[in-house]
Design a protein around this motif. Structure first.
Motif, PDB file in Angstrom:
ATOM      1  N   UNK A  63       1.011  -0.638   0.073  1.00 20.21           N
ATOM      2  CA  UNK A  63       0.498  -0.297   0.025  1.00 20.21           C
ATOM      3  C   UNK A  63       1.190   1.173  -0.156  1.00 20.21           C
ATOM      4  N   UNK A  64       1.945   1.690   0.892  1.00 21.57           N
ATOM      5  CA  UNK A  64       2.680   2.341   0.476  1.00 21.57           C
ATOM      6  C   UNK A  64       3.231   2.791  -0.597  1.00 21.57           C
ATOM      7  N   UNK A  65       3.784   1.580  -0.857  1.00 22.37           N
ATOM      8  CA  UNK A  65       5.645   1.277  -2.489  1.00 22.37           C
ATOM      9  C   UNK A  65       3.726   2.381  -3.874  1.00 22.37           C
ATOM     10  N   UNK A  66       2.760   2.244  -3.218  1.00 20.72           N
ATOM     11  CA  UNK A  66       1.374   1.946  -4.295  1.00 20.72           C
ATOM     12  C   UNK A  66       1.261   4.000  -4.315  1.00 20.72           C
ATOM     13  N   UNK A  67       1.305   3.889  -2.806  1.00 23.17           N
ATOM     14  CA  UNK A  67       0.660   5.423  -2.764  1.00 23.17           C
ATOM     15  C   UNK A  67       2.054   6.551  -2.999  1.00 23.17           C
TER      16      UNK A  67
END
Length: 217
Positions: A53-57
């Motif tokens: 989720x953080x990488x995608x964000x």
């Protein structure tokens, strides 16, 4: 009238047709690949897997806040620096894909977030796993709600392909420029023809979208 007849000569129309095919192919590749990876990014952000989720964000927020032309410059000049010796077509395709992934990811994420939490809780209470709930309950409903925004973005992608003429890709706009550079009096009729071609492509996308919406509705 003579100018129009000369501008729309068989050789000019064939030349424009070749450019149009490149524009359509570039749009298809960009739409298909960016939609797949944009959807994956959206699902990562929607999921409870913190790292994904953080990488995608991070990717989405960085890229979608940069101008498309800058991404295309990166693809044109930067990819060779990484040892990727690609044709101008694939440089432009990668540039468009990198940018449009972030745009489509936000659209898909918005669609996923629009599904009421009560439906998710109801599905989980029946014994469905998170993955089953996602693919059988959330995504099908979200897709229906996303159709107008997705098609709008697909139309934007078609129009964004025109930026590639700046880098020498022989798309329909570049082909048009070559024609009117040879005979400046052709510029107005050729511009009108190119505008009609873009309109037909995008109007077709809009019409297909409406049909899909009615069918799903």
């Amino acid at each position: 009238m003579d100018v129009i007849v000369q501008a729309f000569s068989a050789s000019n129309l064939i030349f424009l047709g070749k450019g149009l095919l490149i524009t359509i192919w570039l749009a298809i590749v960009s739409i298909a690949v960016s939609f797949v990876f944009g959807s994956l990014l959206a699902i990562f952000r929607y999921s409870k897997t913190l790292v994904l989720a953080q990488l995608a964000f991070v990717y989405t927020e960085i890229v979608r806040n940069l101008p498309l032309i800058l991404i295309l410059y990166f693809a044109f000049f930067g990819l060779p620096e990484f040892g990727l010796q690609l044709s101008i077509f694939w440089k432009m395709a990668i540039g468009l894909i990198l940018f449009e992934i972030s745009q489509l990811a936000e659209i898909v994420r918005g669609g996923l977030n629009s599904i009421e939490k009560g439906q998710i809780e109801a599905a989980r209470s029946t014994g469905m796993t998170y993955r089953q709930t996602l693919f059988h309950i959330i995504i099908p409903q979200a897709f229906k709600r996303m159709i107008p925004a997705l098609v709008s973005q697909f139309i934007t992608i078609v129009k964004d392909t025109s930026y590639t003429a700046m880098f020498g890709l022989m798309d329909v706009l570049n082909a048009a420029q070559i024609i009117w550079n040879q005979q400046f009096s052709f510029i107005f009729p050729i511009i009108i023809l190119v505008a009609v071609l873009y309109f037909v492509i995008n109007f077709t996308l809009s019409s297909v979208s409406l049909r899909i919406e009615k069918k799903l509705g």
